[in-house]
Design a protein around this motif. Structure first.
Motif, PDB file in Angstrom:
ATOM      1  N   UNK A   1      47.876  86.584  31.366  1.00 45.92           N
ATOM      2  CA  UNK A   1      47.950  85.150  31.585  1.00 45.92           C
ATOM      3  C   UNK A   1      49.392  84.719  31.802  1.00 45.92           C
ATOM      4  N   UNK A   2      49.655  84.010  32.904  1.00 46.16           N
ATOM      5  CA  UNK A   2      51.012  83.600  33.267  1.00 46.16           C
ATOM      6  C   UNK A   2      50.999  82.108  33.572  1.00 46.16           C
ATOM      7  N   UNK A   3      51.535  81.310  32.653  1.00 43.97           N
ATOM      8  CA  UNK A   3      51.560  79.859  32.832  1.00 43.97           C
ATOM      9  C   UNK A   3      52.776  79.456  33.651  1.00 43.97           C
ATOM     10  N   UNK A   4      52.561  78.539  34.585  1.00 43.85           N
ATOM     11  CA  UNK A   4      53.622  78.067  35.466  1.00 43.85           C
ATOM     12  C   UNK A   4      53.952  76.618  35.140  1.00 43.85           C
TER      13      UNK A   4
ATOM     14  N   UNK B   1      46.957  86.406  35.868  1.00 45.73           N
ATOM     15  CA  UNK B   1      46.079  85.236  35.856  1.00 45.73           C
ATOM     16  C   UNK B   1      46.984  84.003  35.801  1.00 45.73           C
ATOM     17  N   UNK B   2      47.179  83.375  36.942  1.00 48.04           N
ATOM     18  CA  UNK B   2      48.154  82.297  37.075  1.00 48.04           C
ATOM     19  C   UNK B   2      47.535  80.980  36.608  1.00 48.04           C
ATOM     20  N   UNK B   3      48.233  80.311  35.700  1.00 48.96           N
ATOM     21  CA  UNK B   3      47.743  79.059  35.121  1.00 48.96           C
ATOM     22  C   UNK B   3      48.763  77.962  35.409  1.00 48.96           C
ATOM     23  N   UNK B   4      48.411  77.009  36.254  1.00 49.09           N
ATOM     24  CA  UNK B   4      49.295  75.886  36.523  1.00 49.09           C
ATOM     25  C   UNK B   4      49.239  74.879  35.395  1.00 49.09           C
ATOM     26  N   UNK B   5      50.404  74.396  34.978  1.00 51.34           N
ATOM     27  CA  UNK B   5      50.482  73.412  33.894  1.00 51.34           C
ATOM     28  C   UNK B   5      50.970  72.099  34.493  1.00 51.34           C
TER      29      UNK B   5
END
Length: 497
Positions: free
Chosen positions: A58-61, A82-86
């Motif tokens: 999981x990789x939060x941006x 797993x790209x997670x836009x914040x």
């Protein structure tokens, strides 16, 4: 060129390589070419791998809008994360929820880093953009590590009808999308793409809509141009923008501003309206004031784009769904209905989500036998145009009978004194629930509240007549900028009744 069988984001990397020395991103005085942006992606992907971020992580941006932000997101896909836009503006509780969803690392830049949260928030390890860019670019083709059935990204719903949920989209679904493949564009998208020479971007690339139109701009041979601040019409004039995304309230304000003091919008070719339905009367006004530039996109976080109306489509339709999108309208028993009959839209698209992350009960309710229940109500006409009439859960229960908010809002918004209308239900001792309306007046106008009530009663019946009508300057916004109807009863001063 790559085929759909190859891992995402190979098709995006090909677009950057093909752009070569053509500017694809403008950020202030900087003009970044396709080759330079591809180099940023390679360096950031190498930096992520050096930080042991890889497939399934999981990789939060937490990023703003810049070439580096775009490159960081694409690099996350390159390494198979797993790209997670914040989104900016999340509450502490929302931020805790997002960063607590199995996140291995957070990527930040200096502009958005402080928004990571309060000191009490236990955050995953942080990777900054400068740190990732410290890795040398070897110039070779990036190794694509995305696995087809892994989740490529989590996109959170707006939460306008409940708590935000994270839609999970796989690498296979990302690859099946037609956005980056001109040969697969449906007619409405092909027309829109021809107008994306200078696409104005703002806010955050964590926005699914903002990012998808960015990739479409690359495929169309255009340039993404950062607007800071994104004030309309000034930003359009200053950056000679040909296209941008716009919400319905912002469109109304732009039309009003053009009527008062017209700006030079001669560069403008496309306004992509998203987020909420646009009343037919307001669409006609916008086309009259701004010209044939308004495109209405209809879609959901769960499905991506379902249909798009061009400036020449018949209002208030949302256009024709493309051939690759299946739409069936069903009654309450799940049976398909004929043209002209309202029902719930069930949608199936090649790039749809597989469900909600870590929410099996919600997933089972919405993702049914390969279809997505949109909870939107609508119908087709005999020619195949799609019309929306409301949401299945956007209702007020009066004397045990369901009344949809959408039709009441449309009657109110049809008044020449009303720019926007919102309807919510609230408990009532006599009827169980009662209709409460909130209206934003047209500049310089004072709505006749008695006349508004009469119009609703005349067209929809006594049960739909609002118990109160409150005049407001604007609807309270949710973190994504859309109007948040849930806050109207609690956050809005009761100015008129």
């Amino acid at each position: 060129m790559r085929t759909p069988a190859e891992p995402y984001p190979g098709v995006v990397l090909d677009l950057l390589a093909a752009a070569g020395d053509r500017p694809v991103f403008e950020h202030g005085a900087r003009a970044v070419t396709g080759a330079q942006l591809l180099g940023l992606v390679r360096r950031m992907a190498a930096g992520l791998r050096a930080a042991a971020v890889g497939p399934g992580d999981g990789l939060a941006m937490l990023l703003g809008v810049s070439p580096e932000a775009f490159a960081a997101i694409i690099a996350g896909y390159v390494v198979g994360a797993r790209v997670v836009g914040v989104r900016p503006g999340l509450s502490d509780g929302q931020l805790r929820h997002v960063l607590g969803q199995d996140i291995a690392a957070v990527v930040t830049d200096t502009a958005t880093g402080p928004e990571l949260g309060p000191p009490t928030l236990t955050a995953p390890r942080t990777l900054t953009v400068p740190e990732l860019l410290a890795t040398l670019d070897d110039g070779g083709p990036p190794q694509l590590s995305g696995r087809p059935h892994d989740v490529a990204r989590l996109v959170h719903t707006s939460g306008s009808t409940g708590a935000p949920k994270a839609c999970a989209q796989t690498y296979a679904a990302m690859n099946a999308a037609w956005t980056a493949r001109p040969r697969a564009w449906p007619p409405a998208i092909r027309e829109l793409a021809s107008r994306l020479r200078r696409y104005l971007v703002f806010g955050t690339l964590s926005s699914q809509v903002m990012m998808e139109y960015g990739v479409l701009t690359l495929a169309a041979g255009g340039t993404m141009v950062v607007a800071d601040p994104p004030a309309f019409p000034d930003a359009i004039v200053r950056h000679r923008a040909t296209a941008t995304v716009i919400t319905v309230p912002r469109l109304y304000k732009l039309v009003a501003a053009q009527r008062r003091d017209p700006a030079d919008l001669s560069s403008l070719r496309a306004l992509m309206v998203s987020g909420s339905p646009l009343a037919a009367s307001r669409l006609r006004e916008a086309l009259d004031v701004l010209g044939p530039v308004v495109f209405q996109g209809y879609g959901q976080t769960e499905t991506g784009t379902i249909s798009m109306a061009t400036p020449w489509d018949v209002p208030p339709s949302v256009g024709f769904p493309p051939d690759v999108v299946d739409v069936v309208i069903r009654d309450a028993d799940g049976r398909p209905v004929p043209p002209g009959v309202d029902g719930e839209l069930y949608v199936r698209t090649p790039a749809q989500a597989i469900g909600y992350w870590a929410e099996p009960a919600e997933t089972a309710q919405v993702f049914v036998d390969g279809w997505v229940r949109t909870r939107d109500l609508g119908h087709f006409d005999e020619d195949g145009r799609l019309y929306l009439v409301g949401r299945t859960r956007d209702v007020v229960i009066v004397n045990a009978n369901l009344y949809y908010a959408g039709p009441i809002e449309r009657v109110l918004a049809a008044s020449p004194e009303v720019a926007e209308a919102y309807v919510v239900g609230a408990p009532d001792e006599d009827t169980g629930e009662a209709v409460h309306a909130f209206v934003v007046p047209v500049a310089g106008r004072a709505p006749d509240l008695g006349e508004l009530r009469r119009l609703v009663g005349e067209q929809l019946g006594a049960a739909c007549v609002p118990a109160t009508i409150t005049v407001i300057e604007e609807a309270p916004p949710a973190p994504n900028g859309k109007p948040d109807k849930r806050l109207l009863m609690t956050a809005t001063p009761r100015a008129e009744t």
